[in-house]
Scaffold this active site. Structure first.
Site, short mmCIF file in Angstrom:
data_model
loop_
_atom_site.label_atom_id
_atom_site.label_comp_id
_atom_site.label_asym_id
_atom_site.label_seq_id
_atom_site.Cartn_x
_atom_site.Cartn_y
_atom_site.Cartn_z
CD1 TRP A 5 41.15 45.07 28.86
CD2 TRP A 5 42.42 44.06 30.40
NE1 TRP A 5 42.46 45.26 28.51
CE2 TRP A 5 43.26 44.65 29.43
CE3 TRP A 5 43.01 43.36 31.45
CZ2 TRP A 5 44.66 44.57 29.50
CZ3 TRP A 5 44.40 43.26 31.52
CH2 TRP A 5 45.20 43.87 30.56
CG ASP A 6 34.35 42.39 29.95
OD1 ASP A 6 34.34 43.21 30.88
OD2 ASP A 6 33.72 42.55 28.90
CB VAL A 7 38.00 36.77 30.35
CG1 VAL A 7 38.42 35.40 30.87
CG2 VAL A 7 37.05 36.62 29.15
N GLY A 57 36.12 38.81 35.65
CA GLY A 57 35.13 37.83 36.08
C GLY A 57 35.72 36.80 37.03
#
Lengths: 399, 399
Positions: free
Chosen positions: A163-165, A168
């Site tokens: 999810w972070d990737v 981003g």
């Protein structure tokens, strides 16, 4: 402008106030597309400055990996003087990306008074305003309960902070879209990206939520099978693990021929009254099919399997460890990777942007240390003199 | 242009020749930002047109989810006449996104003869030219061998096709960046995005590859712990599972106080000669710490735990199933989701773009059926007459 084709954002300045993964990845990506990105941190560094993995000396490999190519400014952002300096950097650049939410001094409302056409992109945790990080968002979304062996009862977290990737790259997309809009109209934008919404939208777009709403059915835990397709993991006689995928009829025919099971599969189709040219039927009867294929895999070495599958259309891959990946030509002979001398860390093969523009991959550039560029940026962006900077350093406003 | 602020790509036309996840997600995302996106498919549909999950009538919920808001043109793209038509659509729009690699008739070289400033973005499998899909790329990259319970020997696939999703957003980013570059310079671009490179770059950026190169160490399988931080899964007295994360000293203090272990943790620190204000120490001694916290979780119900943690700074989440997520206010009361009447599927809550622009989320729009817009697009984009279209339909060139 030909020289700029692999640096299409050349001339764009961006201020980043961030920590952890999503926004640092966004800033690095925007740098790799040509922008000048200044990461602003507290004088002691943000919460991610020493994050693991670290070298034996304690330098963060993690931080170096996600801040490549940026410039670093360290300022006492709790002081009015420090906040004023950073506000001037943001107003001058015209773009702020941040995951430090809820700070009045760098809010959209405050900053647009200084720069009316500001592009302000803020990543937060949960859509309802609550806090959240990748691993809590993921727990709440459904995937851990359907990941892992079918007979497991407990949740399985992902190791990749997916999810972070994803968040981003959405952040980078939001910035470039807003830049284009501002070029055309003169207007800025306020963009908000809750990490949880990235996960919820993805779970919806990929049908995990929709099938519950429409069919009243829920995805089950099916181990390493692929839902709705024929995809399965097999083990060779010497213990190698393989992932095998047959999306099309051609893939499936090749898989049957390679494993010498064409006759057995035809007989199985007859027995089950199944049509294996239908991907749904291949999925429904995956265990019977895998039973037939397993024998061939178990009777051959990883080398033999590799040789046999390479000559076919079947989609396949041997499971590898990170150490094996690093030693593989897919890293060593891949133009995505170039040797990088990273101060504090050493020399290694670092990935650039994973897309080529007119044949070239934008290359990795070393990450700064905290405050490496404070003086340079204050001079170039704000026109401060050496004396100004000495005074600010003396008072502890910058480092 | 205020009306367009949530549709910043209004006026942009894009042709998509695709199947599966990455490129369809890219096209849908670009539509949600305001572009007019025409997905071109063979007259019988691409390989993903019937992909699971499906309704009881066989309509693909999956396809509807990833093609929302697009227009659909169906053409016999094996025939010279069909190829010529599609080439004219691409030349007129000026942007092609595709994952159908290696076709001469829609290659960059062929198409730039018709449209010199074309933006041509092609997603492929492996960086070395080989084929690959999310589940094979993931097997080859290292994550499955470090995912799942520590005592497991076999690989664990992800269920979320994280590489496809990430690649899709990179594709959208590449298009918008190229559009901005073309606006400024008049130049087109050829962009190539191998799915495997997205995975390799991410594994490198996040240090999974770099720590092998620099330290000679490799990530281990640590179950649901978070590497380098304190993060762990706990179970309540009534069987609820919780993910608990303490990134900062404040989080950690609050966790100790809530679980009434402050004294025990202090004693443990003394015994181990450990400094628990250091995140690395919290990680190193995670099992001892978790041992202390486990008792409190096991002695309280999920409701009690929820109430207690809600009053603190601790990052936490209860693991939920997709069915629970669907019934939660985080979906039902979230402006990201709006009711969508999807022909063939029914009415459901569909996610829009997971970012708000000036306070508004770009909304979900229904997906077409195959060929729904063939006549409309040929008329509006190419100026064909009703008679032209009737003849093309008659000859089987379009549907």
């Amino acid at each position: 402008m030909t020289a700029h084709v692999t640096r299409p954002l050349a001339g764009v300045r961006i201020v980043e106030i961030s920590s952890f993964v999503a926004v640092p990845l966004a800033g690095m990506t925007l740098h790799q597309l040509g922008a000048e990105v200044v990461r602003v941190d507290p004088v002691a560094g943000a919460a991610d400055y020493n994050r693991w993995p670290v070298t034996p000396d304690g330098a963060s490999i993690y931080w170096a990996g996600l801040n490549k190519g940026k410039r670093s400014v360290a300022a006492d952002i709790r002081s009015a003087e420090g906040q004023d300096l950073v506000q001037r950097l943001i107003a001058g650049s015209g773009v702020l990306i941040t995951n430090v939410a809820g700070r009045e001094w760098h809010s959209y409302e405050t900053l647009t008074r200084l720069r009316p056409d500001l592009i302000h992109v803020e990543v937060s945790g949960r859509a309802d305003g609550g806090t959240g990080v990748d691993y809590t968002v993921n727990a709440g979304i459904g995937f851990p309960l359907v990941t892992g062996p079918a007979d497991l009862a407990s949740p399985v977290n992902h190791v990749l902070p997916a999810w972070d990737v994803t968040c981003g790259i959405y952040t980078a997309l939001a910035v470039v879209t807003a830049l284009r809009h501002r070029d055309a109209t003169g207007e800025g934008q306020q963009v908000r990206i809750p990490l949880e919404n990235v996960a919820l939208a993805t779970a919806g777009n990929l049908s995990f939520l929709t099938e519950v709403m429409v069919n009243g059915t829920e995805r089950e835990r099916i181990g390493n099978s692929i839902f709705g397709q024929y995809g399965q993991q097999f083990t060779s006689s010497d213990g190698g693990s393989f992932m095998i995928v047959a999306l099309t009829n051609r893939h499936f025919r090749d898989l049957c021929e390679t494993t010498e099971t064409a006759d057995a599969v035809a007989a199985l189709a007859k027995t089950l009254d199944a049509d294996f040219t239908d991907e749904g039927e291949r999925y429904r009867h995956r265990e019977s099919l895998s039973g037939l294929f397993t024998e061939w895999f178990a009777a051959h070495t990883a080398g033999e399997i590799t040789a046999a599958l390479s000559a076919t259309s079947v989609l396949w891959e041997r499971y590898r460890s990170f150490a094996e990946v690093v030693d593989d030509d897919r890293v060593r002979a891949n133009p995505l990777f170039t040797p990088l001398r990273q101060p504090r860390i050493g020399e290694y093969l670092a990935p650039g942007l994973p897309l080529s523009i007119n044949g070239d991959y934008p290359k990795a550039v070393a990450a700064p240390a905290l405050g490496d560029d404070t003086a340079g940026v204050l001079t170039e962006w704000l026109g401060l003199s050496e004396d100004d900077i000495a005074a600010l350093t003396e008072s502890g406003t910058v480092r």
